[in-house]
Design a protein around this motif. Sequence first.
Motif, PDB file in Angstrom:
ATOM      1  N   THR A 270      33.820  40.739  27.317  1.00  0.00           N
ATOM      2  CA  THR A 270      32.486  41.118  26.937  1.00  0.00           C
ATOM      3  C   THR A 270      31.575  41.178  27.533  1.00  0.00           C
ATOM      4  O   THR A 270      31.442  39.541  27.706  1.00  0.00           O
TER       5      THR A 270
ATOM      6  N   ASP B 203      37.595  31.582  31.857  1.00  0.00           N
ATOM      7  CA  ASP B 203      35.938  31.406  32.132  1.00  0.00           C
ATOM      8  C   ASP B 203      36.236  30.505  33.538  1.00  0.00           C
ATOM      9  O   ASP B 203      37.076  29.417  33.275  1.00  0.00           O
ATOM     10  N   PHE B 204      35.109  30.982  34.656  1.00  0.00           N
ATOM     11  CA  PHE B 204      35.519  30.657  35.569  1.00  0.00           C
ATOM     12  C   PHE B 204      34.609  29.668  35.991  1.00  0.00           C
ATOM     13  O   PHE B 204      34.296  28.027  36.892  1.00  0.00           O
TER      14      PHE B 204
ATOM     15  N   CYS C 294      34.832  33.800  28.584  1.00  0.00           N
ATOM     16  CA  CYS C 294      34.363  33.636  27.054  1.00  0.00           C
ATOM     17  C   CYS C 294      33.213  32.915  27.321  1.00  0.00           C
ATOM     18  O   CYS C 294      32.106  32.593  26.104  1.00  0.00           O
TER      19      CYS C 294
ATOM     20  N   VAL D   7      29.226  26.504  31.115  1.00  0.00           N
ATOM     21  CA  VAL D   7      29.725  27.451  29.716  1.00  0.00           C
ATOM     22  C   VAL D   7      31.111  26.979  29.246  1.00  0.00           C
ATOM     23  O   VAL D   7      30.585  26.982  27.839  1.00  0.00           O
TER      24      VAL D   7
ATOM     25  N   TYR E 264      25.562  30.742  35.719  1.00  0.00           N
ATOM     26  CA  TYR E 264      25.671  31.054  35.159  1.00  0.00           C
ATOM     27  C   TYR E 264      25.963  29.140  34.148  1.00  0.00           C
ATOM     28  O   TYR E 264      25.176  28.721  33.635  1.00  0.00           O
TER      29      TYR E 264
ATOM     30  N   ALA F 160      39.778  35.241  35.501  1.00  0.00           N
ATOM     31  CA  ALA F 160      40.455  36.422  34.831  1.00  0.00           C
ATOM     32  C   ALA F 160      40.828  36.946  35.297  1.00  0.00           C
ATOM     33  O   ALA F 160      41.319  38.221  34.317  1.00  0.00           O
ATOM     34  N   THR F 161      40.834  37.284  36.376  1.00  0.00           N
ATOM     35  CA  THR F 161      41.664  38.402  37.525  1.00  0.00           C
ATOM     36  C   THR F 161      43.228  37.800  37.681  1.00  0.00           C
ATOM     37  O   THR F 161      43.742  38.891  38.103  1.00  0.00           O
TER      38      THR F 161
HETATM   39  C1  SAM Z   1      27.681  37.511  30.795  1.00  0.00           C
HETATM   40  S1  SAM Z   1      28.908  35.956  30.349  1.00  0.00           S
HETATM   41  C2  SAM Z   1      29.431  37.175  28.929  1.00  0.00           C
HETATM   42  C3  SAM Z   1      30.080  35.918  28.185  1.00  0.00           C
HETATM   43  C4  SAM Z   1      30.999  35.898  26.677  1.00  0.00           C
HETATM   44  N1  SAM Z   1      31.578  36.923  27.354  1.00  0.00           N
HETATM   45  C5  SAM Z   1      29.704  36.918  25.639  1.00  0.00           C
HETATM   46  O1  SAM Z   1      30.108  37.513  25.676  1.00  0.00           O
HETATM   47  O2  SAM Z   1      28.993  35.481  25.496  1.00  0.00           O
HETATM   48  C6  SAM Z   1      29.932  36.681  32.217  1.00  0.00           C
HETATM   49  C7  SAM Z   1      31.068  35.347  31.248  1.00  0.00           C
HETATM   50  O3  SAM Z   1      32.170  35.639  32.189  1.00  0.00           O
HETATM   51  C8  SAM Z   1      32.440  34.813  33.712  1.00  0.00           C
HETATM   52  N2  SAM Z   1      33.413  35.688  34.745  1.00  0.00           N
HETATM   53  C9  SAM Z   1      32.549  36.256  35.372  1.00  0.00           C
HETATM   54  N3  SAM Z   1      33.957  36.565  36.413  1.00  0.00           N
HETATM   55  C10 SAM Z   1      35.126  36.240  35.951  1.00  0.00           C
HETATM   56  C11 SAM Z   1      36.188  36.387  36.421  1.00  0.00           C
HETATM   57  N4  SAM Z   1      36.833  36.705  37.305  1.00  0.00           N
HETATM   58  N5  SAM Z   1      36.653  35.027  36.174  1.00  0.00           N
HETATM   59  C12 SAM Z   1      36.327  34.291  34.504  1.00  0.00           C
HETATM   60  N6  SAM Z   1      35.302  34.056  34.288  1.00  0.00           N
HETATM   61  C13 SAM Z   1      34.315  34.971  34.614  1.00  0.00           C
HETATM   62  C14 SAM Z   1      31.261  34.316  33.729  1.00  0.00           C
HETATM   63  O4  SAM Z   1      31.734  33.097  34.364  1.00  0.00           O
HETATM   64  C15 SAM Z   1      30.640  33.972  32.284  1.00  0.00           C
HETATM   65  O5  SAM Z   1      30.424  32.936  32.343  1.00  0.00           O
END
Ligand code: SAM
Length: 224
Positions: free
Chosen positions: A118, A77-78, A54, A82, A13, A103-104
Amino acid sequence: MTETGTGDAQAFYGRWMRLYDLLAHRTPGIAALRRRAVEACRLEPGDTVVEMGCGTGANLPVLRSAVGPEGTVVGIDFTAPVLERARDLTERYDNVHVVRGDATTPPVSEPIDAVLATFVVGMLSDPAGAVEDWSRLVESGGHVVLVNAARSQRWYGPPVNAIFRAITVLSTPPTTKLRYETEPTRRLDERINQAHTALRENADAVAHETHALGVVRLTGGRIG
Ligand SMILES: C[S@@+](CC[C@H](N)C(=O)[O-])C[C@H]1O[C@@H](n2cnc3c(N)ncnc32)[C@H](O)[C@@H]1O
């Protein structure tokens, strides 16, 4: 617990941030879908809402409109690059906070009114557990809303799902287990089903709808 390829997901990402940001804002229908997801959070002015994963922040201004200047929006977000984009997008709001975290294990200590996630739960190794944890963060009467893309169940699903499969392969971090499943969309579907089922089980009222030819699922649950 996060996906085993957490570092790969962040690198992916981070590397593709600009392209992802373009898709997150410009995909046909995405703006209306984001407004619908925020409506499903049933926020009132002054509320506090947390968005898990996010990304580049496309939902954050919509959430800010819903809670107004007295409310609070937190995006977690991690992936650092982004988040920088999300910060740029929201810098004019002093009540939108963008936080680097998992997020977990979200860094949330205050009671909140809603959680929105989302296109995120498909990346988690225990999506149902994450949804259960998020439901515990929400005050009684608050909402958890999930939006995800999975294979369409409609009669015209096969051609739609062939396109969806190609997009899934291209948009999945290359070294995660998910990418190398024989059928990459199958594992994604399982995770999304687990998350949406957990939300239904944890909520005392549920709204469910599909969009984009049945590929996008939106489930909103009121937590009792
Ligand atoms: C497909 S993108 C979706 C971003 C946003 N929610 C949107 O709708 O545009 C997935 C996002 O989730 C983040 N992500 C995935 N697993 C995560 C976690 N365990 N903790 C924090 N962020 C996470 C990724 O870094 C990425 O920015």
